[in-house]
Design an enzyme around this catalytic site. Sequence first.
Site, PDB file in Angstrom:
ATOM      1  N   GLU A  81      62.549  18.112 -22.241  1.00 47.88           N
ATOM      2  CA  GLU A  81      62.392  16.681 -21.944  1.00 47.88           C
ATOM      3  C   GLU A  81      62.017  15.901 -23.200  1.00 47.88           C
ATOM      4  O   GLU A  81      61.437  14.821 -23.117  1.00 47.88           O
ATOM      5  CB  GLU A  81      61.332  16.468 -20.854  1.00 47.88           C
ATOM      6  CG  GLU A  81      61.638  17.124 -19.523  1.00 47.88           C
ATOM      7  CD  GLU A  81      62.816  16.494 -18.786  1.00 47.88           C
ATOM      8  OE1 GLU A  81      63.319  15.459 -19.262  1.00 47.88           O
ATOM      9  OE2 GLU A  81      63.240  17.060 -17.768  1.00 47.88           O
ATOM     10  N   HIS A  93      54.159  14.927 -18.755  1.00 48.10           N
ATOM     11  CA  HIS A  93      54.989  15.118 -17.559  1.00 48.10           C
ATOM     12  C   HIS A  93      54.480  16.349 -16.830  1.00 48.10           C
ATOM     13  O   HIS A  93      54.256  17.399 -17.446  1.00 48.10           O
ATOM     14  CB  HIS A  93      56.456  15.319 -17.929  1.00 48.10           C
ATOM     15  CG  HIS A  93      57.262  15.871 -16.791  1.00 48.10           C
ATOM     16  ND1 HIS A  93      57.418  15.182 -15.607  1.00 48.10           N
ATOM     17  CD2 HIS A  93      57.922  17.043 -16.626  1.00 48.10           C
ATOM     18  CE1 HIS A  93      58.146  15.913 -14.783  1.00 48.10           C
ATOM     19  NE2 HIS A  93      58.461  17.045 -15.367  1.00 48.10           N
ATOM     20  N   HIS A 141      53.990  18.387 -12.584  1.00 42.78           N
ATOM     21  CA  HIS A 141      54.421  18.503 -11.195  1.00 42.78           C
ATOM     22  C   HIS A 141      53.207  18.389 -10.272  1.00 42.78           C
ATOM     23  O   HIS A 141      52.779  19.372  -9.671  1.00 42.78           O
ATOM     24  CB  HIS A 141      55.162  19.822 -10.990  1.00 42.78           C
ATOM     25  CG  HIS A 141      56.366  19.975 -11.854  1.00 42.78           C
ATOM     26  ND1 HIS A 141      57.004  21.178 -12.064  1.00 42.78           N
ATOM     27  CD2 HIS A 141      57.069  19.055 -12.580  1.00 42.78           C
ATOM     28  CE1 HIS A 141      58.041  20.991 -12.875  1.00 42.78           C
ATOM     29  NE2 HIS A 141      58.093  19.722 -13.206  1.00 42.78           N
ATOM     30  N   GLU A 158      39.475   3.072  -5.958  1.00 47.07           N
ATOM     31  CA  GLU A 158      39.412   2.796  -7.392  1.00 47.07           C
ATOM     32  C   GLU A 158      40.792   2.759  -8.060  1.00 47.07           C
ATOM     33  O   GLU A 158      40.891   2.498  -9.257  1.00 47.07           O
ATOM     34  CB  GLU A 158      38.507   3.821  -8.088  1.00 47.07           C
ATOM     35  CG  GLU A 158      37.068   3.685  -7.609  1.00 47.07           C
ATOM     36  CD  GLU A 158      36.068   4.490  -8.422  1.00 47.07           C
ATOM     37  OE1 GLU A 158      36.489   5.392  -9.162  1.00 47.07           O
ATOM     38  OE2 GLU A 158      34.880   4.214  -8.295  1.00 47.07           O
ATOM     39  N   HIS A 213      60.295  15.537  -7.859  1.00 47.21           N
ATOM     40  CA  HIS A 213      60.124  16.322  -9.086  1.00 47.21           C
ATOM     41  C   HIS A 213      58.709  16.250  -9.664  1.00 47.21           C
ATOM     42  O   HIS A 213      58.088  17.283  -9.866  1.00 47.21           O
ATOM     43  CB  HIS A 213      61.157  15.874 -10.119  1.00 47.21           C
ATOM     44  CG  HIS A 213      61.155  16.675 -11.380  1.00 47.21           C
ATOM     45  ND1 HIS A 213      62.289  17.055 -12.043  1.00 47.21           N
ATOM     46  CD2 HIS A 213      60.126  17.183 -12.118  1.00 47.21           C
ATOM     47  CE1 HIS A 213      61.985  17.768 -13.110  1.00 47.21           C
ATOM     48  NE2 HIS A 213      60.674  17.853 -13.175  1.00 47.21           N
TER      49      HIS A 213
HETATM   50 ZN   LIG Z   1      59.427  18.769 -14.556  1.00 45.79          ZN
END
Ligand SMILES: [Zn+2]
Length: 280
Positions: free
Chosen positions: A116, A140, A142, A170, A211
């Site tokens: 990525e 990034h 999951h 909050e 994802h």
């Molecule tokens: Zn991922």
Amino acid sequence: MTREDAPVFVREIIKTSGDMWMKGWAEANGGNISLRLRPEKTGDLSGFAPKTDWIPLEKALPGVAGEKFLVSGTGKFLRNIPLFPEKNVGVIELDAAGAAYRQLWGFEPDGRPTSELEAHLRSHEVIKAASGNVKHAVIHTHAPHLIALTYALALDTPRLTKLLWQSHAECVVGFPEGVEFIPWMMAGSPEIAAATADALLRRNLAVWQFHGVFATGRNLDAAFGLIDMADKAAQIYLMARAAGRVACTLTTDQVARIAANFKVTADPAGLAADTADYFA
Ligand SMILES: [Zn+2]
């Protein structure tokens, strides 16, 4: 290099990646991390001999030309970063045009940066400019409760934003600008890289349908904390649903009053969103 003698920026990714594993956000090789290195904190890295030739990027990124990044490796398990940082992360630098990168350190013995990388670097280019050079971290991961929401509910950016604000008192303070919702696209593609960078121009959090989530912040702690807060709000909502009917929730007026009390400006589209069906 051991944990004790690692540079500060490597110790930060050791802490963050270990915490992501402990949170249950980083199964197998899931998730990736990048940190735009601050020359004043990292010292002179010019002593690193380049380990690769220049590798072209899909799109030139002049806004981050010449910058150095600490990046997790492709196919690597985030949970192994604390054990062997030099195998699982590395430092790259971009050329003077921002059109190619080369590896300076890490990724031992023959690894590469995350798949990525384009999404990370494009995001760094826009957040560097939009934040006045304040934001340096992109994560990034999951986060399971945020992912579960994308299966349980039909979402868009305003409605996801308001649902999370209403599910934890909050959240409107933590992310008053809201959370972007990015419909499913192929991971690793130029399309999702462009959509993610575009989202992070406006907001610090972007959920990828089915994802995971991308977050940005001034450092890894800030980006990690945003994901943690949003995922907890999603968890609270799902727990309440699992316990039966959701009988009550924070109202629009209460969310607006919290924002006013903490002197943040809540995204008007989020405040105006109709989430009644989520709580029916
Ligand atoms: Zn991922």
